[in-house]
Design an enzyme around this catalytic site. Structure first.
Site, PDB file in Angstrom:
ATOM      1  CG  HIS A  13     -58.956 -18.918 -31.188  1.00  0.00           C
ATOM      2  ND1 HIS A  13     -58.544 -20.136 -30.706  1.00  0.00           N
ATOM      3  CD2 HIS A  13     -60.030 -19.169 -31.990  1.00  0.00           C
ATOM      4  CE1 HIS A  13     -59.324 -21.084 -31.192  1.00  0.00           C
ATOM      5  NE2 HIS A  13     -60.244 -20.534 -31.960  1.00  0.00           N
ATOM      6  NE  ARG A  40     -66.180 -22.597 -35.677  1.00  0.00           N
ATOM      7  CZ  ARG A  40     -65.085 -21.845 -35.742  1.00  0.00           C
ATOM      8  NH1 ARG A  40     -64.007 -22.179 -35.053  1.00  0.00           N
ATOM      9  NH2 ARG A  40     -65.064 -20.761 -36.488  1.00  0.00           N
TER      10      ARG A  40
HETATM   11  C1  SIN Z   1     -62.087 -24.151 -32.758  1.00  0.00           C
HETATM   12  O1  SIN Z   1     -63.221 -23.935 -33.167  1.00  0.00           O
HETATM   13  O2  SIN Z   1     -61.301 -23.259 -32.497  1.00  0.00           O
HETATM   14  C2  SIN Z   1     -61.682 -25.594 -32.537  1.00  0.00           C
HETATM   15  C3  SIN Z   1     -62.128 -26.048 -31.209  1.00  0.00           C
HETATM   16  C4  SIN Z   1     -61.906 -27.512 -30.997  1.00  0.00           C
HETATM   17  O3  SIN Z   1     -61.545 -28.224 -31.935  1.00  0.00           O
HETATM   18  O4  SIN Z   1     -62.124 -27.960 -29.880  1.00  0.00           O
END
Ligand code: SIN
Length: 274
Positions: free
Chosen positions: A101, A265
């Site tokens: 995605h 994040r």
């Molecule tokens: C994400 O932000 O889609 C998760 C990516 C990850 O956990 O490496």
């Protein structure tokens, strides 16, 4: 491209670079910020090691590149609505991002980038794979490029987010963003073309019969997932990845159950795709 204030080590000729000589917990100079942005434009995803950053420092780093985006389906720590918690342990029934995605492409103005810091990693596994949608576009035949030019697709947050709500017993009646975007987008900074459909959010191509829409999306998802334009990031404690959602897709591996993988994040706002 030459860099003076950061070290840039490409991890493949197509996508990804490790960045050295920088401490993200300290204020960055304008030149360091510009060089990180230049490196992102050149390599699409950047990796930093040994970065011990607080939530405020992570947010401050993200804000150097734009306003922070509020995730429509986020689990945020108290007082930090701009932070998306990424966490899996022995009680998890799912993880974030375990299918290819581009983050929140269902938004009318999808995020330009995301910055993920992991403070806890499993002893082995939990890698993230990134794919260059520039390279995927470049590899299409001229006939397929001509066919896709001018087409648009619907990106809908509902199916993916409601399925996640269902799995954890959360309220499934929430309304999620839905938007129409070009199938081939032009990056607003580099001017390069990139494929902009993904299997999590893209539900149909507009203006063609269902069977053609399904067939084209299946073809593009298979094409985009080829290893030729991927890199794979092996996380360590306090690694940071910064990716450009306008020209990449990513997928997180959940091969470490029941180990813990945890971090935060921030997501940086973007523009309406053109
Ligand atoms: C994400 O932000 O889609 C998760 C990516 C990850 O956990 O490496």
């Amino acid at each position: 491209m030459t860099f003076r204030d950061i070290e840039v080590r490409p991890v493949t000729p197509i996508i990804g670079a490790e960045i050295g000589g920088i401490d993200l917990s300290r204020p960055l100079t304008n030149r360091q910020t510009r060089e990180i942005h230049d490196a992102l434009m050149a390599h699409q995803v950047l990796f930093f090691r040994d970065q011990e950053v607080t939530l405020d420092q992570l947010k401050g780093f993200g804000r150097l590149f734009g306003d922070l985006h509020l995730h429509p389906h986020a689990k945020s720590p108290d007082a930090h609505p701009e932070i998306l918690r990424i966490h899996a342990d022995e009680n998890s029934v799912q993880i974030a991002g375990d299918r290819w995605h581009s983050d929140v492409s269902c938004d009318a103005e999808p995020p330009m980038g995301s910055v993920l810091h992991l403070h806890t990693v499993p002893p082995v596994g939990g890698d993230t794979l990134f794919a260059s949608m520039y390279a995927a576009y470049d590899a299409l035949s001229d006939r397929m490029k001509a066919c896709l030019e001018g087409m648009t697709a619907i990106h809908d947050g509902g199916p993916a987010y409601r399925e996640r709500d269902r799995r954890v017993g959360a309220d499934e009646s929430r309304v999620y963003p839905r938007a129409e975007h070009p199938v081939i987008r032009t990056h607003p900074v580099t001017g390069r073309k990139a494929i902009f459909v993904n299997p999590v959010f893209t539900v149909e191509i507009v203006g063609v019969p269902k069977v053609e829409s399904e067939g084209l999306l299946r073809l593009l998802h298979e094409h985009n997932a080829q290893p030729h334009w991927q890199c794979r990031f092996r996380w360590q404690k306090n690694s940071v990845a910064f990716w450009d959602n306008r020209c990449t897709q990513h997928i997180a591996m959940w091969d470490y159950y029941p180990q813990v993988r945890s971090g935060h994040r921030v997501t940086i706002g973007g523009d309406r795709p053109i």
